[in-house]
Scaffold this active site. Structure first.
Site, PDB file in Angstrom:
ATOM      1  N   HIS A 154       0.838  -1.212   0.000  1.00  0.00           N
ATOM      2  CA  HIS A 154       0.000   0.000   0.000  1.00  0.00           C
ATOM      3  C   HIS A 154       0.868   1.255   0.000  1.00  0.00           C
ATOM      4  O   HIS A 154       2.047   1.210   0.364  1.00  0.00           O
ATOM      5  CB  HIS A 154      -0.915   0.035   1.226  1.00  0.00           C
ATOM      6  CG  HIS A 154      -2.130  -0.825   1.073  1.00  0.00           C
ATOM      7  ND1 HIS A 154      -2.135  -2.163   1.378  1.00  0.00           N
ATOM      8  CD2 HIS A 154      -3.387  -0.535   0.624  1.00  0.00           C
ATOM      9  CE1 HIS A 154      -3.340  -2.669   1.130  1.00  0.00           C
ATOM     10  NE2 HIS A 154      -4.125  -1.711   0.677  1.00  0.00           N
ATOM     11  N   LYS A 158      -0.643   5.075   4.268  1.00  0.00           N
ATOM     12  CA  LYS A 158      -1.566   4.165   4.968  1.00  0.00           C
ATOM     13  C   LYS A 158      -1.122   4.012   6.425  1.00  0.00           C
ATOM     14  O   LYS A 158       0.051   3.764   6.692  1.00  0.00           O
ATOM     15  CB  LYS A 158      -1.614   2.800   4.273  1.00  0.00           C
ATOM     16  CG  LYS A 158      -2.644   1.862   4.912  1.00  0.00           C
ATOM     17  CD  LYS A 158      -2.951   0.669   4.029  1.00  0.00           C
ATOM     18  CE  LYS A 158      -3.940  -0.286   4.683  1.00  0.00           C
ATOM     19  NZ  LYS A 158      -5.262   0.290   4.919  1.00  0.00           N
TER      20      LYS A 158
END
Ligand SMILES: NC(=O)c1ccc[n+]([C@@H]2O[C@H](COP(=O)([O-])OP(=O)(O)OC[C@H]3O[C@@H](n4cnc5c(N)ncnc54)[C@H](OP(=O)(O)O)[C@@H]3O)[C@@H](O)[C@H]2O)c1
Length: 262
Positions: A154, A158
């Site tokens: 990600h 995040k």
């Protein structure tokens, strides 16, 4: 459908605002963000880059839910319990996308689903639902000789790990192999891998929206089952489909599998 958006100025909130405004059957009636958000008082359409749509971003949850049939929320675990309590009191249906629920969120979800219909999904895409089904199928066919490991990638901003989707995929694996115990990565002198472990690894960096690979590792062969999200609109579209699905349903907890089968 009269829709309120919670976490309206976030990455997902902006995508939901844009796509919901384009939909002919949806009227955005509320846009809620955190106290202290510099966008409070601005038009939510302007925040989302589509120009004014006549709805101001507010931190007042009750005012933001006023007149709403459904709320879509992508926010934070700290914000979820109070939102769920407000929705329960007002009878507003909920589509919830925030990941990594803690005990407070789960308790609030239990109380909420007893009184209103709720779709809760750590990943709103059809592809991840199908990936989870494929993982279960593959594991049943391959048997316990294949080791299972999960890798998720990600973007650098995040804040939680592992991703809710990785947890969802680990749950799918455990449906077939309840004996698997989940490790969060490996570090140091951990010894050889045992048959009943399944590690989940989180990679962070760049602007990756979300990649998930389930590795099924056997002797002389291996499968790598991968889903890659290339645009946040994917999750926003899924949440909007879930909102259409949940409207008018009986109280209870529904999943993306329910939305897909409807
Ligand atoms: N289910 C799925 O398919 C899916 C897909 C993508 C993301 N997610 C999850 O959705 C969540 C949000 O992701 P994101 O990328 O959109 O994060 P984000 O850009 O940080 O957006 C979260 C928004 O929620 C707001 N917020 C925080 N506290 C609030 C409160 N008390 N009341 C109202 N709003 C509040 C934040 O405002 P401030 O910035 O002012 O605090 C921010 O605007 C994460 O848990 C993520 O993992 C799920």
């Amino acid at each position: 459908m009269k829709l309120s958006i919670f976490g309206a100025t976030g990455r997902m909130g902006q995508a939901v605002t844009r796509l919901a405004h384009e939909a002919k059957d949806i009227q955005i009636v509320g846009a809620i963000s955190a106290p202290g958000d510099p966008s409070l008082g601005r038009d939510v359409g302007e925040v989302a880059g589509i120009g004014s749509i006549g709805v101001e971003v507010s931190a007042d949850v009750d005012a933001g839910l006023m007149g709403a049939d459904v709320v879509i929320e992508f926010s934070s675990t700290k914000a979820v319990p109070a939102l769920f309590t407000a929705c329960r009191k007002r009878g507003v249906a909920v589509v919830s996308g925030t990941t990594n629920f803690d005990a407070d969120c789960r308790k609030a979800l239990d109380e909420l689903q007893a009184q209103v219909p709720v779709v809760w999904a750590p990943n709103m895409s059809r592809g991840v639902q199908v990936l989870a089904e494929v993982v279960e199928h593959a594991m049943r066919r391959l048997g316990a000789d294949f080791d299972v490991e999960i890798v998720e990638v990600h973007h650098r901003r995040k804040v939680d790990s592992p991703s809710g989707t990785a947890v969802r995929l680990a749950d799918a694996a455990r449906k077939v192999r309840p004996d698997l115990s989940e490790l969060r990565g490996r570090d140091g002198d951990v010894g050889a891998r045992t048959k009943d472990e399944m590690a989940v690894f989180g990679v962070r960096g760049g602007d990756v929206i979300g990649d998930h690979t389930v590795h099924l590792l056997g002797d002389s062969e291996r499968l790598e089952l991968t889903h890659r999200a290339t645009n946040r609109d994917l999750f926003a579209r899924g949440a909007i489909s879930a909102a259409r699905f949940v409207l008018g349903k009986e109280p209870g907890l529904y999943t993306i599998a329910d939305v897909l089968s409807s």
